[in-house]
Structures are given as C-alpha cells and as structure tokens.
Design an enzyme around this catalytic site. Sequence first.
Site, PDB file in Angstrom:
ATOM      1  N   GLU A  63      31.826  29.587  26.011  1.00  0.00           N
ATOM      2  CA  GLU A  63      32.340  30.541  26.499  1.00  0.00           C
ATOM      3  C   GLU A  63      34.151  30.276  26.252  1.00  0.00           C
ATOM      4  O   GLU A  63      34.595  30.389  27.389  1.00  0.00           O
ATOM      5  CB  GLU A  63      32.030  30.921  27.699  1.00  0.00           C
TER       6      GLU A  63
ATOM      7  N   CYS B  67      28.607  36.695  37.134  1.00  0.00           N
ATOM      8  CA  CYS B  67      30.240  36.525  37.501  1.00  0.00           C
ATOM      9  C   CYS B  67      31.287  37.605  37.253  1.00  0.00           C
ATOM     10  O   CYS B  67      31.885  37.820  38.049  1.00  0.00           O
ATOM     11  CB  CYS B  67      30.848  35.313  36.777  1.00  0.00           C
TER      12      CYS B  67
END
Lengths: 638, 638
Positions: free
Chosen positions: A311, A407
């Site tokens: 990521e 998230c």
Amino acid sequence: MKNQRTVALNQVSVKDGFWSPLQKLVVETVLPYQADALEDRVEGAEKSHAIENFRIAAGDSKEDFYGMVFQDSDLAKWLEAVAYSLIIKPNTALEQKADEVIALIGRAQESDGYLNTYFILKEPEHKWQNLQECHELYCAGHMIEAAVAYKEATGKDSFLNIMCKTADLICSRFGKGKVRGYPGHQEIELALLRLYRMTGKQEYLDTARYFLDERGTEPEYFQEEVKQREWAHFHLDPEDRKYAQVHAPVRQQEKAVGHAVRATYMYTAMADLAAETEDQELREACRRLWNNIVNRQMYITGGIGATVHGEAFSIDYELPNDLIYAETCASVAMVFFARRMLEMEVKGEYADILEKELYNGILSGMQLNGRQFFYVNPLEVVPGVSGVLPEYKHVLPERPKWYGCACCPPNVSRLLTSLGEYAWGENRDGVFAHTFLGGTASFQCGGGVQIDCKSAYPWNGAIQYTIHPSGGQSDFFFAVHIPGWCKNISVSVNGEAVQPNKKDGYAYLERQWHEGDTVDLKLEMEVQRMYANPKVRADAGCVALMRGPVVYCFEETDNGGDLAALRIPRETKITVREEELSNIGKVPVLTMEGLRLKGGDALYCDKPFESKPVTLRAVPYYAWGNRKPGGMRVWMVE
Amino acid sequence: MKNQRTVALNQVSVKDGFWSPLQKLVVETVLPYQADALEDRVEGAEKSHAIENFRIAAGDSKEDFYGMVFQDSDLAKWLEAVAYSLIIKPNTALEQKADEVIALIGRAQESDGYLNTYFILKEPEHKWQNLQECHELYCAGHMIEAAVAYKEATGKDSFLNIMCKTADLICSRFGKGKVRGYPGHQEIELALLRLYRMTGKQEYLDTARYFLDERGTEPEYFQEEVKQREWAHFHLDPEDRKYAQVHAPVRQQEKAVGHAVRATYMYTAMADLAAETEDQELREACRRLWNNIVNRQMYITGGIGATVHGEAFSIDYELPNDLIYAETCASVAMVFFARRMLEMEVKGEYADILEKELYNGILSGMQLNGRQFFYVNPLEVVPGVSGVLPEYKHVLPERPKWYGCACCPPNVSRLLTSLGEYAWGENRDGVFAHTFLGGTASFQCGGGVQIDCKSAYPWNGAIQYTIHPSGGQSDFFFAVHIPGWCKNISVSVNGEAVQPNKKDGYAYLERQWHEGDTVDLKLEMEVQRMYANPKVRADAGCVALMRGPVVYCFEETDNGGDLAALRIPRETKITVREEELSNIGKVPVLTMEGLRLKGGDALYCDKPFESKPVTLRAVPYYAWGNRKPGGMRVWMVE
C-alpha cells in the site's frame, strides 16, 4: 511558534452549497450507518465487531474477539467523527451512543492505562513486544485523537481522562533511558502532539519527538525487536526498512517511501513538531518530503501511494492509472500534512493540495448515498479487468458496503465533519482564508472579528466575504488563498477594485476594516486541459480536464464502452452545463465533440482505424461510480 | 489426409543470409553452452542438474536429485535440438555427447518403460498419482519428440526404442477401459502423434485422441484425482479449470484461456489430429481458438499469454506492454500450431503468424551471443520498474544466463535448428513456399523436383526461386505465400511478368516447369506504421513500426531515456539505412525526425509541455537488449 494556526472547529460554522449537504449526509446517514457497521448490523457488509470487542474486554459479553489487530481504531475514528459532528449539529442519540461506547472503553481499559482489545483478549502475554506489526501505539493514537476531539466538542472529561491514562502509560514506558521502541504504523506521534496542545503537558510532546527521532536510527529497532520474540503477527520482513520508513532517521529521509498512510501520518507529526518547536532541520525534511510527493508521486486527483504492494509509494513518476492504489486514507493523511505545512509557513502550494484532496481524492472514497466506500481510488476502470484480473483484484469498480480492514470509511467521516478546521487560519496580525468554505468564522486577531463567506464554489469562482469587527472597526490583514489553478483573479473591497499584495499564493488585504465591509473575489474558472509531466509514462499522449479544483472523468454510462477508443481533439470546444444527474445531483457537466475510433476484427492494421465524431461528457471525478457500473477514465487520449 | 505436409528437415538445406548465421550460432555456441548449463558448468548461471539426475537414476552418481519435477524436459529439448543440428551440420562431439546421454537415459529407465528421474529418485510411491501437477506425461512427450528427431537425424534406433517403451507403457495404462487421466501440462498428445507418424502404430494416435477428448469432460479428472491423494506438489487449485484448459471438452472450447504454453501445445495436437483424421468438428474448434488468439490476444510481436498470473492468456484485447508475460515457449508453441493449421488448410494467415513469431517473438528470446535467454518478452521496458517493482519482477530487462525453470532456452534451440521444417510444403499436386527461407528443398511431387531460394529476406523483398525438375521438366503448381504485410507483389517467371492465381494468401503458379526456370518475387517492403485495434487500451494513441515481417523498437541507447516522452509525428519521413550495430551486426535501422517533450519540475501543467525536435532511431525488436541495458518501447506515442 507556528506561522499561523488554523481556526478551531467550534469557531467555524459551515454553510456551504457544496459541503453542507455532504456534512448533513455524514451526520444523518454515514455516522449512524457506520455505527451499525461497527455493531455488525449492516446486511451483506463485512463483519466489524469493533464495539463488541470492547464489550468482551469490559466483561459485558462472552463472545470471542474478532477482527484485525487494529480493529479498535475503526471505532476510534468513528468517535472522533461523532465529536466533530456534534459541533456541526447537536444530536442526542449520537452523543448518547458515543457516551455509552466511551464508558465501555473506560471499563475495558486495564488499571495501568493499557488499552487494546486484541492484546487484552487474545495475547495478554505479548503486549508491547511487537511494535513493528501490532498497532498498539497506532490504536492508542487514534483513541487519543478521538478523546481530544470529544473534549473539544462536548467539554466532557471522561474520554480525555481515559486516554491521558493510556498516554501516560506510553510516555512512562518509552523514551530515552526507558524502553526503546517506535510504532510500526505511525499515528501516536501526531496524537500526542494534539494531546500536548490540549493539556500543555510537556511529556506528550517529548514522547512524540522521541518516537520521531528514534525512528530509523541504528541499530534499527524492528530488526532488534524481531530477535527478541519467537512469534510474528503479519510476518513482515524487518529487512524491508522502507515499508515503515525506518530506512534512515526521519530528518535524513529524502523521498516518500513505503506504506503511504504510515508515511504521511509521520510527515504530519514531523511538520507539526517542526512548527511547534521551530525546528529548522525537521522543517527542511518536511519540505523535501512534501516536494517529493507533490512533484513526483501524486495523481492529479491527489491520490498518493501508487502501488498495492505494501500500500505504498512507488518510484518517482510511476503513476499507473489502472493498477493504482491511492488509498482514501492516504489522501486524508495528505490533508493533515498540508494543514501542518500551512501552519509552518503560509504558502499557496499547501492550500492547493489541501483543496485538491478535498474535492477529488477524498470525496471519491465515499458513495454519495453515504453507505459505500472505496479503499482504492483508480483513475482508470476497465470492465472485466478492474477488480477481476489478478493484478487488478484490489481495484474495485464499485464501492463496497464495508471492509474487513475498514480504515477508510471512518477516516472520510472524521475529515468531512472537521472540514471547518482546514478552512481558516489566523495569527497575531491577521486572518487567512485557505479554502473558500462558505459560512462564518470567528477570530481573535484585531480585537475579535467575524467573517462570513458566501460562494457557489467549486462550481463558480465568485466569492464574497463580509467582515464584522467586534468593535465596529479593526486593523488586520485578510489574506485569501489564490488557487494555483486560477490564471486571473480580481479582488474588490466594497465594490471597488483593489490590488492586493500577492505573496506565496495568497492575496493580502491590509487595512482598517469596518463593519459590513465586503471583499469580492472573482476567480477565472475556465475548463483547463491538463497534461502530465513527460516522465509520467502512464499519461503519455493524454489530457485530463479540470475546472477550478475539480478533476473530471469520463464514464462509460455517458460515453459508451472502450473509453480508450475515444479521442479528445486538442482544439475541441468544451461546454460547461449544469445538469441534474441521478444519485449525484446538480453539477456542471462538461460536453465536447470528440472522436470514437471504430475497430474492425483485426488486432493490428497498417493504417489508423477510422473514427466518427461523438459528443462526449465528463463528470466530476469524485462523483464517479454513483450511477451505473462501468468503465471510467480520467486521462483521455488526445 | 492433410492438405499438404511440410517438408521433412532432411529434404531441406538452409542457406539464408539471416538464418544461417543464427543456425551456426545455435550449433556452434548455443548447444555446447546449453550442454554446459545442463551439466552445471556455467558460472553464475542457475543450477540445472538435468543430466546429473539421470546419472543418479542410472546408478552412476550418488548425488541427490535437484530441480523441478519437469527437469528432465530441459534435457529432452536439448537432445531434440541436437538431433536437428546434426542434419544442419554433422558434429561428432555433439553426437557423441548425445549418444552418451541417451545411453544414460536408457539405463535410468525402469524395466516397465517408466522414465522420470524426479519420481524414480524422490517419490517412487507417487508415480502417475498427480497428473495435474507432476508433468510425467509432459516429460515423456518431450523425450518422445527428441527420440523421433534423433532417429530422423541419425537413423539410430536406441533412443526411439527407449521412448517407444515409455510410450507403450503410457498407452497401456491410459485410455477408455483403462486408467482415466490426462496431463496437467499438455505435450504428450503432439508427441504421440509424431511417434504415430514415424512408427505407424495406431495405438499412439488413439491415445493422443483419448487424452484430447477425455480432457475437460465431467466429472473433471483433476478434481477427482485430488480427492484420491493426500499430497500435492504445487498446490494448484483444481477449481481453476481454465488454467489447464479443462473447463470444457476441447471440441467445445471457445477462447484461448489459461497457461499459454499448455494451451498452445494442446491446440497443436488438436490441429494435427484434425488434419490427420479429417475431423471437421475438431478443425472448427482449432479455427475458433486460432482466431481468438490471433485477433484478440496476440502482441504485434507474436507474443501470447499476456499475464504472469498462471503464465496465461488474459482476456480479449488486454495486452499490457510492460506487465506482459509473452513467454518465449508460447511463441515457439504458436509456430507449432501455425504449422499444423497450415497442414490442415493452406492459408496465408497461418504462414503470416509463423513468420511473425520467427522474426520477432521467438528470436527476442535469445541474446545474439547465444548465451543468454529471455523467458518473458516485454514490449516496454522501463529502468527502475521492469524487473524491480513487485508487479514487474518477472519482466527482466536483461537476458539471464539460465533459469531454474529453463523451458525456454532449449525450446529456442530446437526451433532454430528445425527452421527448415517450417519453410516448405507439398502435396500430390504441387509445392508450397510458406516462408522465404534461403537454400534448397527437395520434393516428391511432379516426379521429383528441387527448388532453390535466394533472397536477402527479411531486409529485402526480392526473392528468386530456381526450379530443377528431376526429369528436366514437370507439371506441378508452385504456390508462394504472399505475406499479409505486403501491399504489392509482382511475380515474374524467367524474367517475364505473370499474373499468378491468388488464393487464400498464396500466389499459385501452375505450369510445366523446366530445368533452370526462375521465379522472381518483388514484395513491396515499405516501413509500415501499425495501429492497434481501439479496443487494445495499452496501445491507445500509439504507433508501432514494421518493415516486412520485422517489428521495430526504440531503445534508450539510441534515443535517450524516458521513451514515453518521445513523439512520432504521423507525417514524419522514415529513412531505412543499413548500419552495423555492435553485438547485432548489419541491420536496417529506421531513422526519423520526432519530438521529445521537455518536462519541468511540475507534475501537471495546464498546457502541453514544450517539445524539441530530435532524430529517433528504431532497431529490429528481436535484437533489443543486445547493446547497453536501458529502456525499450515498441508502441510509441504518435
């Protein structure tokens, strides 16, 4: 001291044609929906269990812990968003829910202040042993941020007291002469700085500084830590030092690398600390990292973190539109970073990025129904490819209802509810308008002043401010951000054209202000054809359209399939027309004559394929995927 | 019956300006080098152990087996290549080495004919239990092909006898009323068909047909097989039926899917069987699969299998130039398939692909020093990205010396040494020239005839044939392939222009031929600007250059870095000039005036970046990466 401070949320009232409906959506729909998601009451959504985990830890439930090692943080971000929402609009039900959850958190907390349901319930013997992978400091940071926000919003002390106890535990444990360590996922640093500002307790600032300055020093802590334990959680490779930005001491870091959210939360704390302590060396590091992101590694939508692998940031200029990651959280983090940079030095380039993220890369993370969310924000979606082929599995073409790792959704919530915090700033001598957020803000400078802002931004470049000095008149400067996209700006005060002092992307109006004085801005807002640096191979030969701060995109639902077969001639006239789009509402749509190449059966041909004229339509990027599923493209072949 | 048969290798003598030096390279350098590699004598190369494994199985060595479950096949393909090379040029040392290895194979073989060093040495209890993953039939197939070739080349029987014993074991084990099964990696089918043609033994053809027709029927064999064993080798998912083309019976398959080499070896066998047995249904399936590959899933270089995930075909039109797989073996397999399709029906489209593969996608697999090889053949190489970033790890920018899985290098060797087999064909009534391979071929038709071919192909479109009928004169047709790329062809016989009968991409000259008759072809060979179907998003807005069958590319070493910043104006004049390039030799280089966009520091700009005129050079794609390492690009922004 900071160059200026952004104005606290409770000094700002938002009344904005663009943002107020979105804030209403968050307050009335998203937050209750997310509460349901956190309580596992949304059918067809991924399970969360985040609240139940606290019930178990508090002894109220006999279920088993479920979720990620950082599951607590989803609840923390929701609480933070609820806090901000209560400033926007009091809501007894939401506040009651929040109070209940906070009480639960208090009862789940251990007597020494330790708070993390995963370790309390699953591996109590492993506390603090795996900072690299296990997010205890990260979760604490998010809870601290929520507690600070809740105190600001409600004046209630209980959450703050709970989290001060956790913060005290952390500060008593980690530091020079204490236990060595720093978090695998940064967040505690910026949270401790917020807590420091609220409480004035020096230890919080010192520990934030410790975590930052210890990071990446030799011998590298994670490599030492892994030798001390015989277990792992995610089996991350401690040799991959860039992933968590421990490849060098933070002050020496040259480029944005590794996990984009970790990195940008860290840069935010660095900038905050640099401004707070007038730390020139740290300031230089922040500028360097900022420049690297903005000038080498950022999508035109503000997306950062180009690759799914880790990521993470990729390498300079490597910005694939289809393989992209561009996590919503990373764009949120970039807003945090931009705000801290602005506080360090008032420069238009920071406000430009702040605005770019708000109107594009962050907003695209949420369906306009408030019930679906993107983690990854692509600039090109191809049916049958995106979300389907192995390389593209992460690039979902439709927003899901929730995530196992959730998230992003509450991160959008807490940002949209705290928008007011990013709009205005002040210092001893004057007031700053960083974004053109409609509504009212109150300032202390000049003996107290209130400023109203009225506009139809971002769709229209006419903005009017009205000045209300408390004492009827006052001397101070009023500095308004001149957006980087704007080629011509005219400013008038009480209807008369003035030539403001332009500096670093802001127009400064310094004068004696009287009750009811008006400042009118006219920002020339043409459709702009944007080109990427020739080093960005993904965008070679392509053009993207922007109008004001809003990036546009071409959807299959408007333009048919095979968007790569469309051409936008360089000279085509682009018409702006307001249209009511289903599920989106009234927005300016761009219409233009383009070409569609006609394919034959052959795969290759020794002459250009024929084309036919077609009328093409582009819609704001943030609104993509709200109508029918299908292809989407920002960069179009010219 | 086949429509025509390609002419056996020993009836062809190659004397070709382009290919003869390459064949010399293979015979003198590549094959000895590969023998060294197979014996682990190349410093810095991946270990092979392929010959040592046979020594161990034969009881000559006490070492441990090393390598993949299909390690034997590397040796098999090398032996096959050696066989062909002995036809090109006798070589006592090579033949002696081959004979030694063959004797070793014979002694390693078990008494019932079983032959696979992995299972003999490592898991004798697991023989034939995991056809899905364990390549026993695949290795047997390659050994059978090698044995057939060795018999053809040398007349020696021993290898053939060894492999007939293995083939007999397989045929006695598998089939209707016997044990059910089919290979995870197809190859045995086409090998048994070759063995059938050499021996005339019907059982070989029947077993090949069994493996093909059983494949993909319900209940699917691999899904049944996995239930019968408690172990796995690669842990392939038997639910992923497309990977090994067991998603449907082969006659019903619509699109090329899954592992590209497995698929194309299978299609080759299908086409071979269809022609051999005049099976219309199978022929239709072959045509369908061929069309899908050629018109939907093939790179302009002939590369097939676009994705690293499963080394597989992707979806229609999804042909990324940078993420590409395009395994060298898959291009080799495509030549096998093309030859079988040509035998089934003489159509120029098959010869076109055969030619495309030979001059581009296959040859790029080998460094022109004969000592380095590509597995993956990209159409775009980006320094710092290709071979570096996680998504691009498989796209090596430089050819390695050897591979742990070394299927490709010996596949190139066996193809280049057997080139003669793909050049010519005949049936009862006439002769076919499928490619313009210089040299001589002998035919049986018309009472026997020899034809010489002289050309400077592929650099020049002038080709001259001289006809030598055995009896001084003879009636037969001579059909010459008209390449698909050629817009104008003129034909003359003995210097006088003629109008041949053109049919399906061939020019038929039917007449009484006399000793010394000449046929001159003039193929117009201009540089061609090629465009991809608008559905190919990877090539949108781009142009590629071809001249004759040769695809060109732009290398950093000629054009500087950031190749995506270059533009090829549509009207630019392209000059062809022969140049001597280091490590490559004398080739026509394309030179043209183009533009280089100049980047600034900004990532995005509201007007096109400025450009400056530059002289650009393109070199043949197959030769890329032979000079300095650096970027490379086939599709250039127009």
